[in-house]
Design a protein around this motif. Structure first.
Motif, PDB file in Angstrom:
ATOM      1  N   VAL A  42       0.867  -1.170   0.000  1.00 14.98           N
ATOM      2  CA  VAL A  42       0.000   0.000   0.000  1.00 14.98           C
ATOM      3  C   VAL A  42       0.909   1.226   0.000  1.00 14.98           C
ATOM      4  N   VAL A  43       0.713   2.117  -0.944  1.00 18.30           N
ATOM      5  CA  VAL A  43       1.516   3.336  -1.042  1.00 18.30           C
ATOM      6  C   VAL A  43       0.669   4.507  -0.560  1.00 18.30           C
ATOM      7  N   VAL A  44       1.198   5.263   0.390  1.00 15.77           N
ATOM      8  CA  VAL A  44       0.449   6.383   0.955  1.00 15.77           C
ATOM      9  C   VAL A  44       1.354   7.601   1.024  1.00 15.77           C
ATOM     10  N   SER A  45       0.820   8.745   0.694  1.00 19.07           N
ATOM     11  CA  SER A  45       1.587   9.983   0.710  1.00 19.07           C
ATOM     12  C   SER A  45       1.335  10.750   2.000  1.00 19.07           C
ATOM     13  N   ALA A  46       2.434  11.134   2.656  1.00 16.84           N
ATOM     14  CA  ALA A  46       2.347  12.000   3.834  1.00 16.84           C
ATOM     15  C   ALA A  46       2.949  13.362   3.530  1.00 16.84           C
ATOM     16  N   HIS A  47       3.260  13.613   2.281  1.00 22.01           N
ATOM     17  CA  HIS A  47       3.878  14.878   1.905  1.00 22.01           C
ATOM     18  C   HIS A  47       2.803  15.948   1.764  1.00 22.01           C
ATOM     19  N   GLY A  48       2.869  16.954   2.632  1.00 20.72           N
ATOM     20  CA  GLY A  48       1.869  18.006   2.613  1.00 20.72           C
ATOM     21  C   GLY A  48       0.520  17.551   3.120  1.00 20.72           C
ATOM     22  N   ARG A  49       0.492  16.419   3.826  1.00 23.58           N
ATOM     23  CA  ARG A  49      -0.757  15.861   4.330  1.00 23.58           C
ATOM     24  C   ARG A  49      -0.600  15.482   5.795  1.00 23.58           C
ATOM     25  N   ASP A  50      -1.718  15.219   6.434  1.00 21.66           N
ATOM     26  CA  ASP A  50      -1.711  14.788   7.824  1.00 21.66           C
ATOM     27  C   ASP A  50      -1.055  13.413   7.913  1.00 21.66           C
ATOM     28  N   LEU A  51      -0.058  13.284   8.784  1.00 21.01           N
ATOM     29  CA  LEU A  51       0.675  12.025   8.911  1.00 21.01           C
ATOM     30  C   LEU A  51      -0.198  10.893   9.438  1.00 21.01           C
ATOM     31  N   ARG A  52      -1.281  11.214  10.105  1.00 25.17           N
ATOM     32  CA  ARG A  52      -2.081  10.197  10.778  1.00 25.17           C
ATOM     33  C   ARG A  52      -2.621   9.149   9.800  1.00 25.17           C
ATOM     34  N   THR A  53      -2.934   9.550   8.570  1.00 25.64           N
ATOM     35  CA  THR A  53      -3.426   8.575   7.604  1.00 25.64           C
ATOM     36  C   THR A  53      -2.363   7.529   7.307  1.00 25.64           C
ATOM     37  N   ALA A  54      -1.129   7.986   7.079  1.00 26.18           N
ATOM     38  CA  ALA A  54      -0.038   7.046   6.823  1.00 26.18           C
ATOM     39  C   ALA A  54       0.198   6.145   8.025  1.00 26.18           C
ATOM     40  N   VAL A  55       0.145   6.707   9.224  1.00 25.96           N
ATOM     41  CA  VAL A  55       0.340   5.923  10.437  1.00 25.96           C
ATOM     42  C   VAL A  55      -0.721   4.833  10.548  1.00 25.96           C
ATOM     43  N   ASN A  56      -1.956   5.181  10.297  1.00 25.76           N
ATOM     44  CA  ASN A  56      -3.037   4.197  10.402  1.00 25.76           C
ATOM     45  C   ASN A  56      -2.905   3.092   9.360  1.00 25.76           C
ATOM     46  N   VAL A  57      -2.476   3.449   8.159  1.00 23.51           N
ATOM     47  CA  VAL A  57      -2.260   2.428   7.136  1.00 23.51           C
ATOM     48  C   VAL A  57      -1.119   1.506   7.550  1.00 23.51           C
ATOM     49  N   CYS A  58      -0.048   2.081   8.104  1.00 20.89           N
ATOM     50  CA  CYS A  58       1.087   1.264   8.552  1.00 20.89           C
ATOM     51  C   CYS A  58       0.681   0.316   9.670  1.00 20.89           C
ATOM     52  N   ARG A  59      -0.186   0.734  10.537  1.00 20.47           N
ATOM     53  CA  ARG A  59      -0.627  -0.116  11.636  1.00 20.47           C
ATOM     54  C   ARG A  59      -1.526  -1.250  11.158  1.00 20.47           C
ATOM     55  N   ALA A  60      -2.218  -1.035  10.032  1.00 19.03           N
ATOM     56  CA  ALA A  60      -3.217  -2.010   9.593  1.00 19.03           C
ATOM     57  C   ALA A  60      -2.708  -2.983   8.546  1.00 19.03           C
ATOM     58  N   HIS A  61      -1.581  -2.654   7.879  1.00 19.77           N
ATOM     59  CA  HIS A  61      -1.144  -3.475   6.753  1.00 19.77           C
ATOM     60  C   HIS A  61       0.323  -3.859   6.899  1.00 19.77           C
ATOM     61  N   PRO A  62       0.693  -5.032   6.368  1.00 16.95           N
ATOM     62  CA  PRO A  62       2.046  -5.543   6.589  1.00 16.95           C
ATOM     63  C   PRO A  62       3.115  -4.965   5.680  1.00 16.95           C
ATOM     64  N   LYS A  63       2.724  -4.305   4.593  1.00 18.75           N
ATOM     65  CA  LYS A  63       3.721  -3.792   3.647  1.00 18.75           C
ATOM     66  C   LYS A  63       3.236  -2.451   3.112  1.00 18.75           C
ATOM     67  N   VAL A  64       3.881  -1.388   3.576  1.00 17.68           N
ATOM     68  CA  VAL A  64       3.444  -0.035   3.242  1.00 17.68           C
ATOM     69  C   VAL A  64       4.649   0.790   2.817  1.00 17.68           C
ATOM     70  N   ALA A  65       4.489   1.592   1.784  1.00 16.75           N
ATOM     71  CA  ALA A  65       5.491   2.578   1.387  1.00 16.75           C
ATOM     72  C   ALA A  65       4.935   3.961   1.659  1.00 16.75           C
ATOM     73  N   VAL A  66       5.684   4.765   2.387  1.00 15.76           N
ATOM     74  CA  VAL A  66       5.233   6.100   2.768  1.00 15.76           C
ATOM     75  C   VAL A  66       6.074   7.143   2.054  1.00 15.76           C
ATOM     76  N   LEU A  67       5.416   7.982   1.273  1.00 14.20           N
ATOM     77  CA  LEU A  67       6.069   9.113   0.640  1.00 14.20           C
ATOM     78  C   LEU A  67       6.107  10.240   1.668  1.00 14.20           C
ATOM     79  N   THR A  68       7.290  10.597   2.111  1.00 17.40           N
ATOM     80  CA  THR A  68       7.432  11.508   3.233  1.00 17.40           C
ATOM     81  C   THR A  68       7.656  12.938   2.767  1.00 17.40           C
ATOM     82  N   GLY A  69       7.692  13.834   3.722  1.00 17.86           N
ATOM     83  CA  GLY A  69       7.937  15.240   3.445  1.00 17.86           C
ATOM     84  C   GLY A  69       8.323  15.948   4.714  1.00 17.86           C
TER      85      GLY A  69
END
Length: 532
Positions: free
Chosen positions: A122-149
Motif C-alpha cells: 500500500v503506497v500512501v503519501s504523507a507529503h503536505g498531508r496529515d501524517l495520521r493517515t499514513a500511520v493508520n495504514v502502517c498499523r493495519a497493513h504488513p507492507k506499506v510505502a510512505v512518501l514523506t515530506g
C-alpha cells in the motif's frame, strides 16, 4: 505538445531525454536536471522548478507562441505519473497534449533494494498531508510505502509507530553511490533518495517503509558493498539527496568513503537539493549531490524517532517482516475487502455469549464506516468482534478491555482472522488519554461509567460514535452526552428473531434480546479544507 521525461532515481538523464531535448524550446526542471541536460539547445528557454504554479504559467505562455519555437520538455524525478507532475499538467493542459516517458519511482527502487515485490504494498503519501493517515495504514497493513515530506519523515513516523511491532526501512539518496551492505546483517546502513509525494508534483515523493521489529537492526543492502565479513568495500561519493527548500538551497552531508561488508555504512545524510522545492509538487527523487551516498537502513520505530534524518530521504517502507511475502495477487495494492461481514457469533471465541450479536454489528459497522487510513476504537471490546470486523475492512483498530482474559481473547480472535488489532488492557475512560485520536468509536460496555466514557469518546472522535446498550435507563444519558459533544444523534431499538429448528422438521422464530443502538455523527465544518 508537452514532453515529460521521468529521470528515475537520479542523474545522468535517461537516453530518451536527449532526443526530446534536442527539439526543445522550453525546458522545465530542477537545477540538477538542467545541469545534467547537456543537449539543450542554446536558444531554448529554461525554467528552474520551484513552486509549481509559476512553472505551469510559463508553460502556458510558451504554448501560446508559434510552434516553430519548439516543444516544451519537463524533466521530473522518479516516475512523473506516480504522485507526480503529470496530474497537474493533465489537469491544466489536458492529457492528450502530454507525451510521457516514465522513470523508475523511488517506491519501486526501494523495494528492489530489499529484493521484495511491491504489487501487494500500500503506497500512501504523507507529503503536505496529515501524517495520521499514513500511520493508520502502517498499523493495519504488513507492507506499506510512505512518501514523506517536511514534518512527516522517518522520525515522526517512528514516534507514532513505537508500539506497532513494525520495522522501518529508510531509503535515502536512491540512485547515488551505494553505501549499504547487501543482505541482512546486524549493521545499519542507510540509503536516501527522495521523490516528493504529491499528486501535483514533479515526481513521486520521499518514501518510508516499516517492517516487523522481529528483525530490527538488520541491514538491507544495495549495491556496491561486497562481502559479508569484516572486509570493506569502497563506495562512491556521488550521492543523492532531496531538498526541502524552494529554489536553490544548500546543506551538509555526512558519511563518506567506505562501509563494512556486512552493511554498517556510515552517515545519515543531511544534504539538500538545490532544485526541489518545499512545496508538495517537487519530486526530490534522488538528488545527485557530491558527497551524498545511497543508503537503505532498517531501524525500529524508536530508533527512527531518535534520529535527525535530514532532507535526503527518498521513501520509508513500513513492514511486518513475518508477512512481507504474500500469495500471488490479481489486483495490486491493498487487499480487496471481505466477502462477508457481520459474521456469525461462532466465528469468534467468546465467553458466555458475551458478544455483540451479528444483527447489531451489521448496523454498527454501517454507522462506524471503518476504512483504510482511519483509526477505530472498540471500547469494552469483550471478544473483540467489532474490532476484528473493523480491521477486516481496512481500518487501524485499538480495542480496550478491562479484563486480562478478555485482552487475550481479542488478540486470539484477531490472529484467527488474520488482522491487526491493538489490544489495550485498562478501564475507560482513564486509559483513553494515552491513545491516538480515533475517527470512529464503538462502545459496547461501560456500566455506570458509560456516560463519562461516551463524553470522553465523543470529544475526541473525528467522525462518529456508536453505542450499544441493553439497559433502557442508560439511553437518555448517552444521548445527552452525544449531543453535548456537538454530534448529531440518532438511534434505534433492534429486535430480531432468528430461525430455529423444532422437532418434526419444522421451524420457529427465536427472539434475541433487544438492544438500543445510538450513534452520533460530527457535522461537517462550515469551512472545509481541501480533501487529502
Amino acid at each position: 505538445m508537452i514532453t515529460v521525461v521521468g529521470t528515475g532515481t537520479g542523474a545522468p538523464l535517461p537516453p530518451d531525454a536527449g532526443a526530446a531535448l534536442a527539439g526543445a524550446g522550453l525546458v522545465v526542471g530542477g537545477r540538477r536536471h538542467l545541469a545534467a541536460a547537456t543537449t539543450i539547445p542554446d536558444t531554448a528557454e529554461r525554467v528552474v522548478l520551484g513552486p509549481l504554479a509559476p512553472a505551469l504559467d510559463a508553460i502556458e505562455q510558451f504554448l501560446e507562441k508559434p510552434a516553430e519555437r519548439g516543444r516544451v520538455v519537463v524533466l521530473a524525478s522518479g516516475d512523473p505519473g506516480f504522485f507526480g507532475i503529470v496530474r497537474a499538467l493533465a489537469e491544466r493542459f489536458g492529457a492528450k497534449r502530454l507525451e510521457v516517458h516514465p522513470g523508475v519511482s523511488s517506491v519501486a527502487t526501494a523495494f528492489a533494494r530489499l529484493g521484495l515485490t511491491w504489487d501487494d504494498a500500500v503506497v500512501v503519501s504523507a507529503h503536505g498531508r496529515d501524517l495520521r493517515t499514513a500511520v493508520n495504514v502502517c498499523r493495519a497493513h504488513p507492507k506499506v510505502a510512505v512518501l514523506t515530506g517536511p514534518g512527516s519523515g522517518p522520525a515522526e513516523l517512528g514516534a507514532a509507530l513505537r508500539s506497532s511491532g513494525r520495522v522501518l526501512v529508510v531509503a535515502s539518496a536512491l540512485g547515488a553511490g551505494a553505501d549499504s551492505g547487501a543482505g541482512s546483517g546486524t549493521g545499519a546502513s542507510t540509503s536516501s533518495g527522495s521523490e516528493v509525494a504529491s499528486d501535483s508534483g514533479m515526481g513521486s515523493g520521499s518514501v518510508a517503509a516499516s517492517a516487523s521489529a522481529s528483525n530490527a537492526g538488520a541491514t538491507s543492502g544495495t549495491g556496491s558493498t561486497a562481502g559479508s565479513g569484516t572486509g570493506s568495500a569502497s563506495t562512491s561519493n556521488a550521492g543523492a539527496t532531496s531538498g526541502t527548500g524552494s529554489g536553490a538551497s544548500t546543506g551538509t552531508r555526512s558519511g563518506t568513503g567506505s562501509s563494512p561488508g556486512s552493511g554498517s555504512g556510515s552517515g545519515s545524510g543531511t544534504g539538500t537539493a538545490p532544485d526541489s522545492g518545499s512545496d508538495p509538487h517537487s519530486d526530490a527523487g534522488s538528488v545527485a549531490h557530491s558527497g551524498e551516498r545511497e543508503r537503505v537502513e532498517r531501524v525500529t520505530p524508536a530508533e527512527a524517532a531518535a534520529r535527525d534524518w535530514g532532507p535526503a530521504v527518498s521513501v520509508v517502507l513500513c513492514l511486518d517482516e513475518a508477512r512481507v511475502l504474500s500469495p500471488v495477487r490479481t489486483v495490486a495494492g491493498p487487499p480487496s475487502g471481505p466477502a462477508q461481514w457481520a459474521l456469525e457469533e461462532g466465528e469468534f471465541t467468546h465467553r458466555d455469549s458475551m458478544i455483540t450479536k451479528f444483527e447489531v454489528r451489521a448496523l454498527a459497522l454501517a454507522r462506524l464506516g471503518p476504512r483504510l487510513g482511519e483509526h477505530v476504537w472498540d471500547i469494552g471490546a469483550g471478544s473483540g468482534s467489532v474490532a476484528v470486523e473493523c480491521a477486516r475492512l481496512g481500518a487501524a483498530v485499538t480495542a480496550v478491555e478491562k479484563t486480562l482474559d478478555g485482552v487475550e481473547r481479542v488478540r486470539a480472535n484477531a490472529a484467527a482472522h488474520g488482522v491487526y488489532v491493538t489490544a489495550v488492557h485498562g478501564a475507560a475512560p482513564t486509559v483513553l488519554s494515552d491513545l491516538p485520536d480515533p475517527d470512529a468509536v464503538f462502545i459496547g460496555g461501560g456500566g455506570r461509567e458509560l456516560p463519562a466514557i461516551v463524553t470522553a469518546c465523543a470529544r475526541r472522535a473525528r467522525r462518529s460514535v456508536v453505542v450499544a446498550m441493553a439497559a433502557l435507563d442508560r439511553v437518555p444519558a448517552v444521548r445527552d452526552a452525544l449531543v453535548a459533544a456537538g454530534l448529531d444523534c440518532d438511534g434505534v431499538l433492534l429486535q430480531s428473531s432468528r430461525l430455529a429448528p423444532l422437532p418434526g422438521d419444522v421451524t420457529r422464530l427465536a427472539a434475541t434480546n433487544p438492544v438500543f443502538l445510538l450513534w452520533g455523527v460530527r457535522p461537517p465544518a462550515r469551512d472545509e479544507g481541501v480533501a487529502q
